[in-house]
Design an enzyme around this catalytic site. Structure first.
Site, PDB file in Angstrom:
ATOM      1  N   HIS A 173     118.487  24.970 121.162  1.00 60.53           N
ATOM      2  CA  HIS A 173     117.613  23.808 120.912  1.00 60.53           C
ATOM      3  C   HIS A 173     118.355  22.616 120.496  1.00 60.53           C
ATOM      4  O   HIS A 173     118.299  21.882 119.395  1.00 60.53           O
ATOM      5  CB  HIS A 173     116.424  24.420 119.665  1.00 60.53           C
ATOM      6  CG  HIS A 173     115.219  24.397 120.162  1.00 60.53           C
ATOM      7  ND1 HIS A 173     114.836  24.868 121.626  1.00 60.53           N
ATOM      8  CD2 HIS A 173     114.027  23.629 119.719  1.00 60.53           C
ATOM      9  CE1 HIS A 173     113.402  24.796 121.595  1.00 60.53           C
ATOM     10  NE2 HIS A 173     112.814  23.866 120.410  1.00 60.53           N
ATOM     11  N   ASP A 177     113.264  17.208 120.465  1.00 59.94           N
ATOM     12  CA  ASP A 177     112.181  17.445 121.453  1.00 59.94           C
ATOM     13  C   ASP A 177     112.534  17.552 122.906  1.00 59.94           C
ATOM     14  O   ASP A 177     113.603  16.970 123.219  1.00 59.94           O
ATOM     15  CB  ASP A 177     111.164  16.510 120.922  1.00 59.94           C
ATOM     16  CG  ASP A 177     109.732  16.784 121.759  1.00 59.94           C
ATOM     17  OD1 ASP A 177     109.381  18.120 121.442  1.00 59.94           O
ATOM     18  OD2 ASP A 177     109.013  16.082 122.337  1.00 59.94           O
ATOM     19  N   GLY A 180     112.519  22.936 126.161  1.00 59.29           N
ATOM     20  CA  GLY A 180     112.053  23.491 126.987  1.00 59.29           C
ATOM     21  C   GLY A 180     112.286  23.035 128.371  1.00 59.29           C
ATOM     22  O   GLY A 180     112.648  23.470 129.588  1.00 59.29           O
TER      23      GLY A 180
END
Length: 309
Positions: A173, A177, A180
């Site tokens: 990650h 943001d 994905g």
């Protein structure tokens, strides 16, 4: 007639403004599914309107359309095009940060210093606070991403290797943001580079997908098989919109016994600052699976199991 690379076909349709073909449908389906999975409120019809005209209408008079949803959907179209133009470039920090900068351009996050758009995260984040799915600490991201880049540099059309590289990106990650969407764009781009069938993860499989990512260290078959199913879907698109025109490979079998050579613990299991952040470090997905030996596959799977003997 000589078959061509999939990436060349997509770029040709893009440059010739072919409507209703493989490129057109790839853009709309990819942008809708990937953004909707992350909370976008735009419908498939609105996504198509935005791609076709640069504008959209509310589905009903009381609908609210969020500016960031519009910006990020438009940006996903641009990021997909950018990935096509850089398909043979290595996956490295410059590439993933460029994609992140494109995805977040013109959004409410772009000038938020804590978001560090176009760069690695500077504030810790989690995938799910309720489920306790924590991610790599900001100080450890550069080291973790070097391992991700190494996996992609060695990538072959191997279902387990593809799933592992994607899981490593998502469990790291690296951004504040959009992880994905960037991870799925990178996976799509890399399978194009290999002249293989890309994976287009569908929003209807969102729960299976997140569960497969969470359980990958113990049960890699869930993610491997899910991505194979999504690649089946895209293969049908290829044969529908460009039958017998594109050359590609597609290894759709995997051997559980043969994956042991791929298994390495996450490099940041010994990274600095872990002792200073026990509330995160103890809950990294990889921290409990340093040897990362897969367990026997369950009898029932969320998708069709395709292990070869």
């Amino acid at each position: 007639m000589e078959r061509v690379r999939l990436v060349d076909w997509l770029k040709s349709e893009r440059d010739q403004h072919v409507g209703g073909g493989l490129y057109y449908n790839s853009q709309i389906l990819f942008a809708y599914n990937s953004n909707h999975m992350e909370g976008s409120t735009l419908s498939p019809e609105q996504t198509a309107q935005l791609f076709n005209t640069g504008a959209l209408l509310p589905d009903n008079i009381n609908d609210e359309i969020r500016a960031d949803d519009v910006a990020e959907t438009t940006n996903h179209f641009n990021a997909f095009n950018w990935a096509l133009d850089h398909v043979d470039d290595p996956v490295n920090k410059s590439l993933v940060c460029s994609l992140h900068g494109i995805l977040k351009r013109g959004t409410s996050q772009e000038f938020d210093a804590n978001r560090n758009v176009g760069g690695y995260k500077i504030v810790p984040n989690v995938i799910s606070q309720l489920e306790g799915i924590h991610t790599v600490l900001p100080a450890d991201v550069p080291l973790a991403m070097k391992q991700v880049f190494s996996l992609y540099s060695q990538l072959e059309d191997d279902p387990f290797a593809i799933a592992k590289a994607h899981w490593m990106f998502e469990s790291t990650h690296p951004f504040s943001d959009g992880n994905g969407r960037i991870g799925r764009l990178v996976m799509f781009k890399e399978l194009l580079r290999l002249d293989s069938v890309p994976a287009l993860v569908l929003d209807e499989h969102h729960n299976l997908y997140t569960r497969a990512l969470k359980n990958f260290p113990n049960e890699p078959g869930y993610l491997v098989d899910l991505l194979l199913n999504e690649r089946d879907y895209y293969q049908r698109m290829i044969e529908t919109y460009a039958p017998n025109r594109i050359r590609y490979s597609y290894v759709d079998q995997w051997n559980q016994a043969g994956i042991l050579r791929h298994l390495n613990h996450h490099p940041t299991s010994h990274a600095r600052n872990r002792q200073n952040q026990p509330q995160y470090a103890e809950r990294y997905q990889w921290a409990k699976h340093a040897t990362f030996c897969p367990q026997p596959q369950p009898k029932r799977k969320p998708t069709n199991c395709r292990q070869s003997s």
